[in-house]
Design a protein around this motif. Structure first.
Motif, PDB file in Angstrom:
ATOM      1  N   ALA A  79       0.852  -1.193   0.000  1.00 50.16           N
ATOM      2  CA  ALA A  79       0.000   0.000   0.000  1.00 50.16           C
ATOM      3  C   ALA A  79       0.884   1.238   0.000  1.00 50.16           C
ATOM      4  CB  ALA A  79      -0.907   0.002   1.224  1.00 50.16           C
ATOM      5  N   MET A  80       0.545   2.205  -0.857  1.00 47.36           N
ATOM      6  CA  MET A  80       1.348   3.422  -0.970  1.00 47.36           C
ATOM      7  C   MET A  80       0.621   4.614  -0.364  1.00 47.36           C
ATOM      8  SD  MET A  80       3.572   3.451  -4.468  1.00 47.36           S
ATOM      9  CE  MET A  80       4.586   4.756  -3.748  1.00 47.36           C
ATOM     10  N   VAL A  81       1.412   5.476   0.266  1.00 47.90           N
ATOM     11  CA  VAL A  81       0.929   6.767   0.747  1.00 47.90           C
ATOM     12  C   VAL A  81       1.786   7.820   0.078  1.00 47.90           C
ATOM     13  CG1 VAL A  81       0.516   8.250   2.737  1.00 47.90           C
ATOM     14  CG2 VAL A  81       0.254   5.767   2.958  1.00 47.90           C
ATOM     15  N   MET A 145      -3.429   7.632   5.175  1.00 52.17           N
ATOM     16  CA  MET A 145      -2.754   6.495   5.794  1.00 52.17           C
ATOM     17  C   MET A 145      -3.756   5.416   6.202  1.00 52.17           C
ATOM     18  SD  MET A 145       0.093   8.470   8.079  1.00 52.17           S
ATOM     19  CE  MET A 145       0.670   6.944   8.781  1.00 52.17           C
ATOM     20  N   ARG A 147      -6.488   4.692   4.724  1.00 51.19           N
ATOM     21  CA  ARG A 147      -6.880   3.981   3.504  1.00 51.19           C
ATOM     22  C   ARG A 147      -5.889   2.868   3.183  1.00 51.19           C
ATOM     23  NH1 ARG A 147      -7.664   8.136  -1.020  1.00 51.19           N
ATOM     24  NH2 ARG A 147      -5.412   8.234  -0.730  1.00 51.19           N
ATOM     25  N   ALA A 148      -4.613   3.108   3.519  1.00 46.01           N
ATOM     26  CA  ALA A 148      -3.597   2.069   3.312  1.00 46.01           C
ATOM     27  C   ALA A 148      -3.688   0.994   4.399  1.00 46.01           C
ATOM     28  CB  ALA A 148      -2.211   2.700   3.307  1.00 46.01           C
ATOM     29  N   ARG A 151      -6.219  -2.076   4.262  1.00 46.24           N
ATOM     30  CA  ARG A 151      -5.909  -3.174   3.338  1.00 46.24           C
ATOM     31  C   ARG A 151      -5.085  -4.264   3.996  1.00 46.24           C
ATOM     32  NH1 ARG A 151      -3.092  -0.874  -1.765  1.00 46.24           N
ATOM     33  NH2 ARG A 151      -2.901  -3.124  -2.073  1.00 46.24           N
ATOM     34  N   PRO A 153      -1.779  -4.604   4.287  1.00 45.09           N
ATOM     35  CA  PRO A 153      -0.821  -5.053   3.267  1.00 45.09           C
ATOM     36  C   PRO A 153       0.427  -5.670   3.889  1.00 45.09           C
ATOM     37  CG  PRO A 153      -0.543  -2.723   3.635  1.00 45.09           C
ATOM     38  CD  PRO A 153      -1.694  -3.157   4.519  1.00 45.09           C
ATOM     39  N   PHE A 156       4.064  -1.086   3.759  1.00 45.96           N
ATOM     40  CA  PHE A 156       3.682   0.286   3.454  1.00 45.96           C
ATOM     41  C   PHE A 156       4.833   0.937   2.682  1.00 45.96           C
ATOM     42  CE2 PHE A 156       1.259   0.136   7.666  1.00 45.96           C
ATOM     43  CZ  PHE A 156       0.054  -0.136   7.043  1.00 45.96           C
ATOM     44  N   THR A 188       7.986  -1.161   6.390  1.00 41.50           N
ATOM     45  CA  THR A 188       7.732   0.166   5.825  1.00 41.50           C
ATOM     46  C   THR A 188       8.974   0.706   5.126  1.00 41.50           C
ATOM     47  OG1 THR A 188       6.131   0.658   7.585  1.00 41.50           O
ATOM     48  CG2 THR A 188       6.999   2.530   6.350  1.00 41.50           C
TER      49      THR A 188
END
Length: 395
Positions: A79-81, A145, A147-148, A151, A153, A156, A188
């Protein structure tokens, strides 16, 4: 969660431009790793290759136990921020945070549970029904964040997520991101241009320049044992001072006077076959006001400087003065000066900055007697940029 392994990862664009070359990096499961460096150094390109937004020209990328070179971004479970919050203005916080789960056709009950759990972690529960326009910049970034997070994931990936915030909010969000990563334990990778962010957030920091990794280590390792003059000049605020020096009779002859070498430094320079002309690096805290010396603390050469500018920060005082003979110059130092904006502002690179105890009686326009702690000095080879006092460095 998963480890991320880059083996010889290289990115060459169609026009032949080399953006990233031979990056070898092993990011452990749950580790927080920072990619830092000046603009155009390849840090964001490296992050985008991990995400699948850029193709890998050469090398291998593993996330967990899979080689993911040819996998689409959605298949990599990351997931990307981004720097931009990219929130949908017509959706409230709850809808924005749950949107990726809706796309994945997750049932409404699960979406609501995950969103509320993430909102609690991010202190957004009372804002779930508000639209982005009614949120502060820090709150919007937390929504992005969240929203990531929903998921869940494997990793990050954050690309300068705080650069749109003002200075005070950046400090607050930095603390929140650090706490959040520790709480979630998610691997991360975080890209930033700000070395203060890099030093305060990461378990390890990767310093990049012109597509090449310069050094990998903990913040303390990079600060205390920089591998080369570029890392030494990039890490630290205020930046390290650099002076031309000549090795002669067991001392460094500089614009500040003769600086006798301690035994450790002398032995290291002998082992490295140091050239006669070198560059000495001294961090601001390597200096001391002689008037505040403790009884019996007389180690280190003393010189007198005229204070040109004095900045009092309460706990510390920064004193600026001019070194005769001009500053040390290398390609790396010129690049750092350009990146920092020093060239654009016309700042005087002759200035030396020292950090003194708040009790100092130094005053602008008056002389002050300063001592140099030579155990904190670094000596560099002007031709290669290599640190001759700490040649092994942390890797």
């Amino acid at each position: 969660m998963a480890e991320i392994i880059l083996e010889g990862v290289t990115k060459r664009f169609p026009d032949g431009a080399l953006a990233v070359k031979d990056v070898d990096l092993d990011i452990a499961d749950g580790e927080f790793v920072i990619l830092v460096g000046p603009s155009g150094c390849g840090k964001s390109t490296t992050l985008n290759m991990i995400a699948g937004l850029e193709d890998i020209t050469e090398g291998t990328l593993r996330i967990g136990d899979r080689v993911v070179n040819d996998l689409a971004p959605k298949e990599r479970d990351v997931a990307m921020v981004f720097q931009s919050y990219a929130l949908y203005p017509h959706m409230n916080v709850r809808e924005n945070m749950g949107f990726p789960l809706r796309l994945a056709k997750v049932d409404k009950v699960t979406i609501n549970t995950k969103v509320e759990e993430a909102a609690e972690v991010l202190d957004l529960t009372e804002h779930l029904d508000r639209k982005p326009a009614n949120l502060s910049g820090g709150q919007r970034q937390r929504v992005a964040m969240g929203r990531a997070i929903v998921r869940d994931p494997k990793a990050f990936l954050m690309d300068e997520p705080l650069s749109n915030l003002d200075a005070k909010l950046r400090v607050q969000m930095r603390t929140q991101i650090s706490r959040l990563q520790r709480r979630l334990g998610t691997t991360t990778v975080y890209v930033t241009h700000d070395q203060t962010e890099a030093m305060t957030l990461g378990d390890r920091v990767v310093v990049m320049r012109q597509g090449l990794v310069q050094q990998i280590g903990t913040p303390a390792e990079l600060y205390d044992f920089p591998r080369n003059i570029f890392v030494a000049g990039f890490i630290g605020s205020p930046a390290m001072n650099f002076l031309n020096a000549t090795l002669e009779d067991g001392a460094l002859r500089t614009a500040l006077g003769d600086l006798p070498l301690d035994d450790r430094t002398r032995q290291s320079l002998e082992r490295q076959n140091a050239p006669r002309e070198v560059i000495v690096g001294l961090r601001p805290e390597a200096f001391e006001d002689v008037a505040l010396s403790h009884d019996g603390d007389h180690a280190g050469p003393v010189f007198i400087a005229t204070v040109e500018v004095l900045e009092s920060l309460g706990s510390d005082v920064y004193v600026y003065f001019t070194a005769e003979g001009g500053p040390a110059t290398t390609t790396e130092l010129e690049e750092l000066a350009t990146d920092s904006g020093m060239r654009d502002t016309g700042a005087d690179a002759h200035h030396i900055v020292v950090r003194l105890d708040a009790a100092t009686r130094a005053r602008e326009g008056e002389p002050v007697e300063l001592r140099v702690h030579m155990a904190k000095a670094h000596v560099f080879d002007p031709a290669t940029g290599a640190n001759l006092t700490h040649p092994v460095g942390a890797a």
